[in-house]
Write an enzyme that holds these catalytic residues in place. Structure first.
Site, PDB file in Angstrom:
ATOM      1  N   ALA A 133       0.841  -1.511   0.085  1.00 32.97           N
ATOM      2  CA  ALA A 133       0.225  -0.007   0.201  1.00 32.97           C
ATOM      3  C   ALA A 133       0.888   1.212  -0.018  1.00 32.97           C
ATOM      4  O   ALA A 133       1.902   1.257  -0.203  1.00 32.97           O
ATOM      5  CB  ALA A 133      -1.082   0.263   1.647  1.00 32.97           C
ATOM      6  N   SER A 134       0.175   2.822   0.510  1.00 30.10           N
ATOM      7  CA  SER A 134       0.888   3.592  -0.134  1.00 30.10           C
ATOM      8  C   SER A 134       2.222   3.984   0.990  1.00 30.10           C
ATOM      9  O   SER A 134       2.855   5.021   1.045  1.00 30.10           O
ATOM     10  CB  SER A 134       0.070   3.829  -0.149  1.00 30.10           C
ATOM     11  OG  SER A 134      -0.648   4.983   0.933  1.00 30.10           O
ATOM     12  N   ILE A 135       1.367   3.701   2.207  1.00 30.06           N
ATOM     13  CA  ILE A 135       2.772   3.909   3.374  1.00 30.06           C
ATOM     14  C   ILE A 135       3.867   2.447   3.623  1.00 30.06           C
ATOM     15  O   ILE A 135       4.879   2.948   4.472  1.00 30.06           O
ATOM     16  CB  ILE A 135       1.472   4.296   4.651  1.00 30.06           C
ATOM     17  CG1 ILE A 135       0.474   5.586   4.271  1.00 30.06           C
ATOM     18  CG2 ILE A 135       1.886   3.878   5.989  1.00 30.06           C
ATOM     19  CD1 ILE A 135       0.157   5.867   5.488  1.00 30.06           C
ATOM     20  N   GLN A 137       4.606  -1.964   3.572  1.00 32.94           N
ATOM     21  CA  GLN A 137       3.441  -3.660   2.634  1.00 32.94           C
ATOM     22  C   GLN A 137       3.616  -4.409   3.918  1.00 32.94           C
ATOM     23  O   GLN A 137       3.999  -4.560   4.948  1.00 32.94           O
ATOM     24  CB  GLN A 137       4.423  -4.030   1.941  1.00 32.94           C
ATOM     25  CG  GLN A 137       6.204  -3.989   1.873  1.00 32.94           C
ATOM     26  CD  GLN A 137       6.425  -4.243   0.568  1.00 32.94           C
ATOM     27  OE1 GLN A 137       6.154  -2.790  -0.323  1.00 32.94           O
ATOM     28  NE2 GLN A 137       7.249  -4.681   0.331  1.00 32.94           N
ATOM     29  N   VAL A 138       3.051  -5.917   3.784  1.00 36.20           N
ATOM     30  CA  VAL A 138       2.782  -6.981   4.969  1.00 36.20           C
ATOM     31  C   VAL A 138       3.026  -7.863   4.026  1.00 36.20           C
ATOM     32  O   VAL A 138       3.292  -8.236   3.199  1.00 36.20           O
ATOM     33  CB  VAL A 138       0.901  -7.508   4.460  1.00 36.20           C
ATOM     34  CG1 VAL A 138       0.711  -7.843   5.465  1.00 36.20           C
ATOM     35  CG2 VAL A 138       0.558  -5.599   4.813  1.00 36.20           C
ATOM     36  N   LYS A 152       3.759  -6.011   9.297  1.00 33.18           N
ATOM     37  CA  LYS A 152       3.787  -4.874   8.714  1.00 33.18           C
ATOM     38  C   LYS A 152       5.052  -3.494   8.497  1.00 33.18           C
ATOM     39  O   LYS A 152       4.750  -3.416   9.858  1.00 33.18           O
ATOM     40  CB  LYS A 152       2.193  -4.212   9.144  1.00 33.18           C
ATOM     41  CG  LYS A 152       1.690  -2.879   7.899  1.00 33.18           C
ATOM     42  CD  LYS A 152       0.401  -2.450   8.942  1.00 33.18           C
ATOM     43  CE  LYS A 152      -0.119  -1.190   8.227  1.00 33.18           C
ATOM     44  NZ  LYS A 152      -1.827  -0.733   8.379  1.00 33.18           N
ATOM     45  N   ASP A 287     -12.905   2.289   8.794  1.00 27.19           N
ATOM     46  CA  ASP A 287     -12.499   1.758   7.403  1.00 27.19           C
ATOM     47  C   ASP A 287     -12.992   0.323   6.668  1.00 27.19           C
ATOM     48  O   ASP A 287     -12.340  -0.247   6.834  1.00 27.19           O
ATOM     49  CB  ASP A 287     -11.432   2.211   6.695  1.00 27.19           C
ATOM     50  CG  ASP A 287     -11.163   1.951   5.064  1.00 27.19           C
ATOM     51  OD1 ASP A 287     -12.722   2.095   4.687  1.00 27.19           O
ATOM     52  OD2 ASP A 287     -10.216   1.557   5.077  1.00 27.19           O
TER      53      ASP A 287
END
Length: 557
Positions: A133-135, A137-138, A152, A287
């Site tokens: 993702a933008s911030i 990764q997992v 993460k 979310d």
């Protein structure tokens, strides 16, 4: 700011200005003064951009500018009180999938944050990320005792990049507000500051860990609800390790059917959990899209990703309940009072127009059956009215509105015939009864007793100071009355006109007396060889000219 930081910021300015131009928004860079910071700047639009709407151009711009702007756009999509609906719809389409960064960098960050080699920490850390993702990764990993976990990892230099971008946006917002009315109307500086705070909070994985633990504690007694455990010894501000959870996304209807899961039961369980979180616990998932809620084989719902959480104070819950009750009871003034309590109504708001918009909102829901009333849509309509009148709604309430909209969309997807109010009505009734509960009133009064005692203890000292000021003649009284300046100006004009008329009448009488006296006596108007009457006439004429000149100079004739 050192030379390297200045150069880095200048390069970023150029990238932003170029991206604005390519996406048909070059006029924004020019009007806000962004291009003034750049020498020899030339920007060209990309082909096919002219047919795009403003919302589409903004979305494409944010995706081109990278992780910071994508995340800011996603956060802004939860603020319909700040942006118009067409732009919000486009921001909700922002894609958070970006290219993965190399495994070597991820393992280096883990070792630096946790202080041990990866081999000492984990039995195995799979090199291919599960998601990027933008911030961050997992990764899928396995602890030394064989427990499956997910790790993460925050992207390298993410904080430095975000701080650079936020600094540029803050400067840009200040310049824009000094130049452009639309920037002032949108409260651009406040918007950037608020979104920046939310983005910085998402960079702190320790805060996300606390959110997950608190969420687990609040939902401990909820049937078929699973929250993955946090492993604190394997976590830090840039690394977060939690239980590995498998399941089916609520949007994968085919897989749900093949697994033999009852979609209607899942819809009811999902909706009931969100109402419980928001309206009872006051701490809810911000979310809850299908990717963050997984269905397990026994129907348990597993909740993931706790970076965006909402909190509702008891006062905010009561205000929200008042809004829904007033809307249902066709009480426009009650809706206005609820909005005033929930948000910050600006001093210059046109209350007549605001009340007219509220009455239009009331008419929309006139005699709508509970089965057809959609809470998310009602809250969204409220935000539209708030945006129109520049009313600032607290972030928690806008997040609640977005959560309800997401919930209704997921429930409708799972079972189009499911009526959300079948599960919402008991929670609404509970909120209403809580307002009337004497024990809660008593509890609030008990909580306020220390404040009242402190206030009472300050009264003697305040009275003593007031008496001392009265004796010394230091009391200053200020009286404010609306339109008093206009009233005083009008009184001045009336007085000046009256004075002008009196002097003009006096002069006329004097002149008439002189003419009549001279005609009757056939003598000159000279006393002791001094032309007294003529001198008096001259003085009167001078005074008349002076008075007229003063009145006209004051501008109040």
């Amino acid at each position: 700011m050192n030379v390297r930081q200045r150069i880095r910021r200048l390069r970023r300015y150029h990238s932003i200005a170029s991206a604005l131009a390519r996406n048909g928004l070059g006029y924004v860079a020019h009007d806000t003064g962004l291009t003034d910071k750049l020498l020899f700047f030339r920007g060209e639009e990309r082909r096919g951009i002219k047919g795009k709407s403003l919302g589409e151009r903004i979305r494409m711009l944010l995706e081109e500018l990278g992780p910071t702007f994508v995340k800011l756009g996603q956060l802004a999509s939860s603020r319909p009180d700040l942006l118009p609906a067409d732009i919000i719809r486009e921001l909700e389409r922002l894609q958070d999938q970006v290219a993965a960064f190399p495994y070597d960098q991820a393992s280096a960050i883990i070792e630096q944050e946790l202080g041990q080699p990866v081999d000492s920490l984990f039995l195995r850390l799979y090199e291919t990320p599960i998601a990027a993702a933008s911030i961050g990764q997992v990764y899928h990993a396995c602890l030394k005792d064989g427990t499956d976990v997910v790790v993460k990892v925050q992207r390298p230099n993410m904080l430095r990049l975000i701080e650079t971008d936020l600094g540029i946006l803050a400067d840009w917002a200040r310049i824009a507000e000094s130049r452009l009315e639309w920037a002032r109307n949108y409260r651009l500086t406040d918007m950037v500051e608020e979104l920046g705070l939310a983005l910085r909070a998402e960079l702190d994985y320790e805060k996300e860990a606390r959110n997950a633990e608190r969420f687990a504690q609040r939902n401990k007694g909820v049937d078929k609800c699973r929250v993955p455990a946090v492993y604190r010894e394997y976590s830090s501000t840039k690394v977060l390790t939690m239980d590995y959870v498998e399941g089916i996304k609520l949007s994968e209807l085919g897989r749900l059917d093949r697994a033999g899961l009852n979609r209607r039961a899942l819809a009811e369980r999902y909706g009931r959990m969100i109402f419980q979180q928001a309206l009872v616990e006051g701490f809810f998932h911000g979310d809850p899209h299908p990717g963050n809620v997984l269905a397990q084989p026994d129907g348990t719902l597993a909740w993931l990703d706790f970076g965006m959480m909402g909190r509702l104070s008891p006062k905010m819950k009561m205000s929200f309940a008042s809004f829904v009750i007033a809307l249902r009871s066709q009480n426009s003034k009650g809706v206005l009072r609820a909005i005033s309590r929930m948000g910050i109504v600006p001093e210059g708001v046109d209350r007549d127009r605001l009340l007219a918009d509220i009455e239009e909102l009331r008419d929309k829901y006139y005699k709508v059956p509970f089965q057809r009333l959609r809470i998310g849509e009602a809250v969204h309509d409220l935000f539209a009215v708030a945006w129109r009148h520049r009313i600032s709604i607290p972030r928690e309430l806008t997040l609640l509105g977005k959560t309800f909209l997401t919930m209704e969309g997921v429930v409708t997807l799972l079972d189009p015939g499911f009526r959300i109010f079948d599960i919402a009505e008991p929670f609404g009734r509970k909120l209403f009864l809580d307002r009337l509960d004497p024990s809660r009133w008593a509890s609030r009064w008990v909580d306020d007793i220390p404040e009242y005692v402190e206030l009472l203890s300050e009264i003697p000292a305040g009275l003593k100071q007031a008496v001392r000021s009265l004796r010394q003649g230091k009391v200053k009284i200020e009286v404010a009355a609306p339109q008093v300046d206009a009233l005083m100006a009008k009184m001045d004009r009336i007085g000046n006109r009256l004075s002008f008329s009196i002097v003009l009448l006096s002069l006329s009488i004097i002149m008439l007396g002189l003419i009549v006296g001279s005609a009757v006596s056939h003598s000159k108007t000279v006393l002791w060889r001094i032309p007294v009457v003529e001198i008096g006439l001259g003085v009167a004429a001078f005074m008349l000219v002076w008075l007229i000149s003063s009145i006209f100079r004051s501008g109040r004739f």
